[in-house]
Write a protein that holds these residues in place. Structure first.
Motif, PDB file in Angstrom:
ATOM      1  N   ALA A 119      -4.181   4.702 -14.876  1.00 43.33           N
ATOM      2  CA  ALA A 119      -3.680   3.935 -13.747  1.00 43.33           C
ATOM      3  C   ALA A 119      -2.444   3.152 -14.154  1.00 43.33           C
ATOM      4  N   GLU A 120      -2.430   2.591 -15.376  1.00 40.11           N
ATOM      5  CA  GLU A 120      -1.280   1.828 -15.857  1.00 40.11           C
ATOM      6  C   GLU A 120      -0.081   2.745 -16.031  1.00 40.11           C
ATOM      7  N   GLU A 121      -0.307   3.948 -16.577  1.00 41.45           N
ATOM      8  CA  GLU A 121       0.809   4.892 -16.780  1.00 41.45           C
ATOM      9  C   GLU A 121       1.398   5.317 -15.464  1.00 41.45           C
ATOM     10  N   GLU A 122       0.552   5.559 -14.450  1.00 40.79           N
ATOM     11  CA  GLU A 122       1.051   5.980 -13.147  1.00 40.79           C
ATOM     12  C   GLU A 122       1.829   4.858 -12.491  1.00 40.79           C
ATOM     13  N   LEU A 123       1.401   3.591 -12.667  1.00 47.71           N
ATOM     14  CA  LEU A 123       2.116   2.477 -12.066  1.00 47.71           C
ATOM     15  C   LEU A 123       3.442   2.220 -12.766  1.00 47.71           C
ATOM     16  N   GLN A 124       3.568   2.603 -14.029  1.00 53.55           N
ATOM     17  CA  GLN A 124       4.809   2.372 -14.759  1.00 53.55           C
ATOM     18  C   GLN A 124       5.845   3.437 -14.447  1.00 53.55           C
ATOM     19  N   CYS A 125       5.484   4.539 -13.881  1.00 50.60           N
ATOM     20  CA  CYS A 125       6.421   5.620 -13.592  1.00 50.60           C
ATOM     21  C   CYS A 125       7.531   5.226 -12.675  1.00 50.60           C
ATOM     22  N   VAL A 146       0.833  -1.194   0.000  1.00 51.05           N
ATOM     23  CA  VAL A 146       0.000   0.000   0.000  1.00 51.05           C
ATOM     24  C   VAL A 146       0.875   1.253   0.000  1.00 51.05           C
ATOM     25  N   THR A 147       1.935   1.227   0.778  1.00 49.11           N
ATOM     26  CA  THR A 147       2.823   2.381   0.821  1.00 49.11           C
ATOM     27  C   THR A 147       3.434   2.626  -0.549  1.00 49.11           C
ATOM     28  N   SER A 148       3.874   1.562  -1.199  1.00 46.42           N
ATOM     29  CA  SER A 148       4.462   1.743  -2.528  1.00 46.42           C
ATOM     30  C   SER A 148       3.413   2.202  -3.527  1.00 46.42           C
ATOM     31  N   LEU A 149       2.189   1.693  -3.411  1.00 42.38           N
ATOM     32  CA  LEU A 149       1.116   2.150  -4.297  1.00 42.38           C
ATOM     33  C   LEU A 149       0.802   3.615  -4.050  1.00 42.38           C
ATOM     34  N   LYS A 150       0.788   4.013  -2.797  1.00 42.95           N
ATOM     35  CA  LYS A 150       0.514   5.409  -2.478  1.00 42.95           C
ATOM     36  C   LYS A 150       1.585   6.313  -3.076  1.00 42.95           C
ATOM     37  N   THR A 151       2.809   5.872  -2.972  1.00 41.54           N
ATOM     38  CA  THR A 151       3.905   6.671  -3.510  1.00 41.54           C
ATOM     39  C   THR A 151       3.760   6.803  -5.016  1.00 41.54           C
ATOM     40  N   LYS A 152       3.449   5.707  -5.677  1.00 42.39           N
ATOM     41  CA  LYS A 152       3.325   5.727  -7.138  1.00 42.39           C
ATOM     42  C   LYS A 152       2.080   6.479  -7.585  1.00 42.39           C
TER      43      LYS A 152
END
Length: 190
Positions: free
Chosen positions: A184-190, A145-151
């Protein structure tokens, strides 16, 4: 003579043809004229008595209906009274009392058993939550969750409790679905 006695002592039940033969037999030839007259007179007398009894019964039934109407009794009231009396009679039987006691006792035992099961389940969940496996799972979820929040763009880096992490994950996932799957995919790939 033995054959004649044998015929009289047959143990088989009457057959339909035997009953027909008895019904069609003419017993009047065996009676004298005086006996026939006596029987005819008795027959007339019995028919008259039956007619009189039917008339008396009919009059009594009418009188009964009149009395019930005067007392305000109708069929529904009678049915209610009969039902109430029957229910009371049934409740006073020993079989009903024993069944009632047994079911009451069984209900009390079932309530106690359900209470014990609920307590045991609560205790097991508490034990499970304090187990090392669950703690490890909780830490992994917090890290994810922390890593998702950061991304996703969340500034809050604090881990928080398990409930807070789940709430923030649900909030983050609802925001990412609002932007569409591609964003959402673009934000996760950053």
């Amino acid at each position: 003579m033995e054959a004649q006695a044998q015929g009289l002592l047959e143990s088989e039940p009457l057959q339909e043809r035997d009953e027909d033969a008895v019904a069609s037999a003419d017993f009047s030839s065996m009676l004298s004229e005086e006996e026939k007259e006596e029987l005819r007179a008795e027959l007339v007398q019995l028919e008259d008595e039956i007619t009189t009894l039917r008339q008396v019964l009919s009059a009594k039934e009418r009188h009964l209906v009149e009395i019930k109407q005067k007392l305000g009794m109708n069929l529904m009231n009678e049915l209610k009274q009969n039902f109430s009396k029957s229910w009371h009679d049934m409740q006073t039987t020993t079989a009903y009392k024993k069944t009632h006691e047994t079911l009451s006792h069984a209900g009390q035992k079932a309530t106690a058993a359900f209470s014990n099961v609920g307590t045991a389940i609560s205790k097991k969940f508490g034990d499970m939550r304090n187990s090392p496996t669950f703690k490890s799972f909780e830490e992994r979820v917090e890290t994810t969750v922390t890593s998702l929040k950061t991304k996703v763009g969340g500034a809050n880096q604090s881990g928080g409790s398990f409930e807070e992490v789940l709430n923030s994950t649900a909030h983050a996932s609802s925001q990412s679905t609002l932007g569409g799957p591609r964003q959402a995919e673009e934000e996760l790939q950053c």
